[in-house]
Structure formats: C-alpha cells, structure tokens
Design a protein around this motif. Structure first.
Motif, mmCIF file in Angstrom:
data_model
loop_
_atom_site.group_PDB
_atom_site.id
_atom_site.type_symbol
_atom_site.label_atom_id
_atom_site.label_comp_id
_atom_site.label_asym_id
_atom_site.label_seq_id
_atom_site.Cartn_x
_atom_site.Cartn_y
_atom_site.Cartn_z
ATOM 1 N N LYS A 177 0.782 -1.306 -0.174
ATOM 2 C CA LYS A 177 -0.036 -0.045 0.159
ATOM 3 C C LYS A 177 0.864 1.207 0.038
ATOM 4 C CE LYS A 177 -1.935 1.420 3.842
ATOM 5 N NZ LYS A 177 -2.712 1.711 5.147
ATOM 6 N N ILE A 178 0.522 2.352 -0.838
ATOM 7 C CA ILE A 178 1.212 3.525 -0.673
ATOM 8 C C ILE A 178 -0.221 4.476 -0.769
ATOM 9 C CG2 ILE A 178 3.034 2.794 -1.986
ATOM 10 C CD1 ILE A 178 2.007 4.402 -4.570
ATOM 11 N N MET A 179 0.200 5.695 -0.275
ATOM 12 C CA MET A 179 -0.974 6.757 -0.228
ATOM 13 C C MET A 179 -0.502 7.917 -1.251
ATOM 14 S SD MET A 179 -3.241 5.806 1.658
ATOM 15 C CE MET A 179 -4.043 7.552 1.862
ATOM 16 N N ILE A 180 -1.419 8.150 -2.319
ATOM 17 C CA ILE A 180 -1.348 9.399 -3.115
ATOM 18 C C ILE A 180 -2.144 10.634 -2.520
ATOM 19 C CG2 ILE A 180 -1.791 10.082 -5.443
ATOM 20 C CD1 ILE A 180 -1.212 7.330 -6.313
ATOM 21 N N HIS A 181 -1.328 11.662 -2.478
ATOM 22 C CA HIS A 181 -1.902 13.017 -2.033
ATOM 23 C C HIS A 181 -1.986 13.994 -2.925
ATOM 24 C CE1 HIS A 181 -2.265 11.738 2.299
ATOM 25 N NE2 HIS A 181 -1.041 10.968 2.055
ATOM 26 N N LYS A 182 -3.109 14.729 -3.282
ATOM 27 C CA LYS A 182 -2.968 15.741 -4.196
ATOM 28 C C LYS A 182 -2.374 17.048 -3.277
ATOM 29 C CE LYS A 182 -6.777 14.909 -7.666
ATOM 30 N NZ LYS A 182 -7.753 15.230 -8.078
ATOM 31 N N MET A 183 -1.491 17.744 -3.890
ATOM 32 C CA MET A 183 -0.680 18.497 -3.228
ATOM 33 C C MET A 183 -0.975 20.118 -3.554
ATOM 34 S SD MET A 183 0.699 16.630 -0.813
ATOM 35 C CE MET A 183 2.101 17.778 -0.239
ATOM 36 N N GLN A 184 -0.550 21.134 -2.869
ATOM 37 C CA GLN A 184 -0.731 22.323 -3.207
ATOM 38 C C GLN A 184 0.539 23.167 -2.664
ATOM 39 O OE1 GLN A 184 -3.729 24.460 -1.007
ATOM 40 N NE2 GLN A 184 -3.718 26.419 -2.180
ATOM 41 N N TYR A 185 1.066 23.920 -3.620
ATOM 42 C CA TYR A 185 2.321 24.646 -3.243
ATOM 43 C C TYR A 185 2.216 25.670 -2.111
ATOM 44 C CZ TYR A 185 6.343 27.764 -4.053
ATOM 45 O OH TYR A 185 7.461 28.350 -3.918
ATOM 46 N N VAL A 186 3.272 25.562 -1.143
ATOM 47 C CA VAL A 186 3.366 26.439 -0.225
ATOM 48 C C VAL A 186 4.446 27.220 -0.410
ATOM 49 C CG1 VAL A 186 3.408 26.667 2.482
ATOM 50 C CG2 VAL A 186 2.166 24.894 1.331
#
Length: 532
Positions: free
Chosen positions: A249-258
């Motif tokens: 299992k791996i987790m995929i996250h949609k990311m937002q630039y900071v």
C-alpha cells in the motif's frame, strides 16, 4: 534541368544545406553560377549569389550525413527573415526528456503500470509505480527500511541521515533494494553509495546516491523522469510509502504549493507553541532547527487535509504527457494538511548527471592537512570522505615510517607511491602525525602526480598506473603511515560475456519456424543452405 538543393536560412547571410548534395555540384564555377532563392520557387523568385561555402568538419572524415554552410550576398527588395535558433525549453516536456542531454536511460522513464491515465487520490499499490522502492537491511530478526526512488537505471536516491545510521561493516553485502514491489519482491544488491557534499557540513537533510548492481540482473527497471524545465499550473502529487515494507500500500495525495515564506513561518510558530503541532511525535523535537532544513527546499501540503507524519522519501512529482517527473524528495516530519518539506530535486539533478559521467574516475579527499584519501574503482560512482569499514576489509599494502630529527626545526620528507592499473583501490590513506603532543600544528601533506606521457594520457588516468610523490612538511619527530585497501581487478572475457548475455535473452517466438525450415531443406530450389 538545373541541379537543386534545399537550403534553410539561419542568419541574414548564412544558409544550411546538405553537404553531400553541395559536394555533387561542379566547383569550377560554383560561386559564380549558383543562386539561392528564398521564400519562392526557383523560376519566379528573386535570387541571391553565393559568396562562399564550407563543409562541416565531420563530412568525409566520419559521416557523409553532415551540413554545409553557404554564405550568400546581394541585395533584394524583399525582407530576409531567417529561422529562429532552437529554444532553450520545449513547449512539450516529453520532447525535452528525450534530448541527449538528459537521456539517462529515459526511453521509458516515468511510465507507470496503471491502466488509466487519470491519477486518483487515496490508496494505491506500489506495483503501479516501478521507480518507487524500499532499501532494507536485516538487523537480527528485524529489517531496517527506508524509501528510495530510482532516477536512472543504476542510481537510486535515499535520505542521507537514514543511510548513515546503518552499520557500514557489511552494508554493501547485506543491504537490498526492492523496486516496484513490497520487500518480499525480487531484489537488487548494492554496488556502492555516496553522500551529497552538503550532508553534515551544511544540513542533515540531504541525499545519498545508491548505485545498484543491474548489469547482470534480469529485472526490468524503469526510472522516474527528471524534472521539467518549466511547468504551468500543474497538479502536484505526493506518493508516500507504508511504514510496513511487507505491505504494497502507498498513499497518493494531491498537493498544493506553499511559498517558502509561509513554510518558514509555520515551523517557527511550531517551535514557540508546541500545542499547534499536528502529531504527538512532533513535540519531541524542534522542527525549525537550521541543520534540519534542506539547502534547497520546496514546500507543499495535502489538499485533502488530515493529520499525519510522513517518513523520509515521500516523492513529490507531477504527471505530464503520461510521464511522471520527480520534483522533490521528502524529509521526515509533519505531513498531510501542514506544509511538508521536500528537497528540491531540480537543484540536485545536475549532481546525479555529473556522477553518471564520472563513474570509474579516481577521487582524492583531503580530510585535513595531514590526512589524505585516494580511491579508484572502475564501474563505481565517485566516493569522498573517510573510508568506511567495508572498504578496508582487504589490505593490499601498508607501510609505517618514523622520522626523528634533532631539535625543533622545519623539515621536508618525500615518499614515492605507484598505483598499478590492474588493481581496484577501494581506499588508500596517507597520514602524518607529530610524535610529540606538545605541537598543536600537524604536519602538512602535499601530493604531486608525476607523469611523463602526453597531456591527454596524463589527464585521462582512470585506468593507468599512477605515480605520486608525497611531500611532508614537519617541525618535529613524526610518523608517516600508508595503507592501501582493495582487490585485483576482474577481467571479463568478452566472448564468454556475450555467450552469457545471449543465454539470458528472451528471443521472440516465430510461428511455424520448424515447418518452414523443413520445407526449405527439402526444396531443390531453396535459396538457403542449411546444416544440421
């Protein structure tokens, strides 16, 4: 009919043509009779005369497919507009990845095993992403694991702080890397490793390069693509591996630039107010320690929120033209809704390229004024720094000299060293120390190479015998110690190597080959002769 050749105008006075076609023209009156017509057909358009021409140096010597440069002259009323030079960036990132400059086994880089092009947030399987991997090292009945990402066919990246924690007595012999599977999948052994120069000296959040033994492996490896030169409104993703290496299992996250300013501000507040930290582990250490910040940092946070801690090696990437491209390598710490820190891989990709180009070249590390280390291992990435214990297993040669002088005075000592071409030197140490502890200043070593060959031979000394003169400047009695470790180089028989590779290759199946062969053998008019 006149002889013609296609040209393209690149400046106001220069045009390019195929050298082979220009070479066919008669050179008796080529400049006088030849004409160049731009933007029209050759009958109606205004023409320009040829002032001079020149072939590319590769023509005839190495290649017939070369260019000829034609200098034109004359004045016409129409405006001459040359074609623009090639851009520094391409509008299509996929084309950029296929250029020779970044062709580090990139023919299939970044292509995942997903049946769909859309990337969905949430849980996924590591088998979908063949460049994600796990490095494990067995310690008693347990396995120490850390995440890695494959960036070329032979090189993977890992967190330097986690590799540093592992025992170096047998790291290369016992550590294994599994790519695109959980830790029960097929593995690759480790040939060598090298820390980034910034590690320890500037920051503890740095990279380690892991060189894998892929030459004789049947495993098909597929690296992730390098970062693009530019992107416009991309969707970032973070791929985080499970802490249990037995799970896929791996987790995929949609990311937002900071932005760096907002990211820094969050970690400063976390030091002053531990209550705002996002996990019970985060209060155990200060997050804004300067040595924990990467030299080149990129920050991003998950758009789905939540509270979590991410292990080192979370991959920050984008998917462009169905290829994944690496943007950042995660640092251990808070994740999910808070700004997560990544090493900006765009600033480290050149380091990877340079190491690929310098594989097998010798290195010299100056530990201090009185301590120098030399290495030369063909087929290995360059290593710097002190020798680890695994490099000093096989001792080839050692020498120890004690020099005594009368009273305190400046002295000079010389020692000649020859390193042979048929030996792999994993580590050669030169060290000089004063016998008296009263002198705070240590002796100074200076290494000078002696070479009687041509300039090209002397500079290309990767596989030649090397002769050094070690000069020592001292002020009192001192000891000089030389230790050489390594092994004799293994010479591969080319014929046997090809036979071995052919046995391992999978040939395509040809239907009815036996039936066709038998018919041809029995035919009196067959064009081939068969022997059994």
């Amino acid at each position: 009919m006149p002889q013609t050749s296609t040209v393209v105008l690149i400046t106001k006075q220069l045009a390019l043509a195929t050298a082979l076609e220009i070479d066919k023209f008669s050179k008796v009156d080529f400049r006088e009779k030849s004409r160049v017509v731009l933007g029209h057909n050759c009958t109606l358009g205004p023409h320009l005369r040829v002032l001079e021409y020149a072939y590319h140096p590769d023509f005839n010597n190495n290649y017939y497919s070369a260019l000829a440069m034609v200098q034109i002259k004359g004045t016409i009323r129409q405006e001459i507009i040359p074609i623009c030079p090639p851009p520094t960036v391409f509008e299509e990132p996929d084309i950029y990845a296929m250029t020779l400059k970044h062709a580090l086994s990139m023919s299939s880089c970044g292509i995942d095993n997903s049946p769909v092009n859309m990337v969905y947030e949430g849980q996924a399987q590591i088998e979908t992403y063949p460049w994600l991997g796990i490095l494990y090292y067995p310690i008693h009945y347990k396995r120490f694991t850390t995440a890695v990402v494959l960036v070329t066919r032979q090189l993977a990246l890992a967190a330097a702080s986690e590799i540093e924690r592992l025992p170096k007595d047998d790291f290369r012999a016992r550590a294994r890397v599994v790519l695109g599977h959980n830790c029960s999948g097929p593995h690759l052994t480790i040939r060598d490793y090298s820390y980034h120069p910034e590690y320890s000296s500037k920051t503890f959040s740095a990279l380690t390069m892991i060189q894998l033994e892929t030459d004789l492996s049947d495993l098909k490896v597929r690296p992730i693509c390098p970062p693009p030169l530019y992107f416009k409104n991309p969707q970032f993703f973070a791929l985080v591996l499970s802490n249990d290496c037995r799970k896929s299992k791996i987790m995929i996250h949609k990311m937002q630039y900071v932005s760096p300013k907002v990211c820094r501000a969050y970690y400063r507040r976390s030091n002053r107010k531990p209550k705002i930290t996002v996990c019970k582990f985060c209060t155990l250490f200060q997050l804004d320690v300067e040595s924990l910040w990467p030299t080149h940092t990129a920050c991003a946070r998950s758009m789905s929120g939540g509270r979590c801690v991410w292990r080192s090696g979370a991959v920050l990437a984008i998917k462009s033209s169905n290829r994944w491209r690496l943007l950042g390598f995660g640092v251990y710490g808070p994740g999910c809704q808070v700004p997560s820190r990544f090493l900006d891989y765009g600033m480290y990709h050149k380091w990877v390229e340079r190491n690929v180009q310098r594989i097998g070249r010798p290195t010299i590390t100056t530990i201090s004024d009185n301590h120098v280390i030399f290495r030369r291992m063909s087929g290995h990435i360059q290593r710097f720094g002190p020798c680890d214990r695994e490099e000093t297993v096989r001792e080839l040669y050692s020498d120890r000299d004690a020099i005594e002088v009368a009273g305190y005075r400046n002295g000079h000592f010389s020692y000649n060293v020859s390193l042979y071409a048929n030996v792999e030197y994993s580590c050669v140490t030169f060290r000089a120390d004063h016998s008296s502890s009263k002198l705070k200043e240590a002796p100074k070593l200076h290494i000078q190479r002696w070479c009687a060959g041509s300039t090209g031979i002397c500079f290309g000394f990767g596989y030649l015998s090397i002769h050094f003169r070690i000069s020592v400047r001292f002020k009192d009695n001192f000891r000089f110690i030389l230790r050489a470790y390594g092994q004799e180089a293994k010479i591969v028989d080319p014929r046997k190597a090809i036979e071995y590779i052919n046995l391992k290759m999978q040939y395509p199946t040809i239907p009815y080959v036996h039936e066709v062969r038998d018919k041809m053998k029995n035919s009196a008019y067959g064009p081939y002769i068969y022997t059994v």
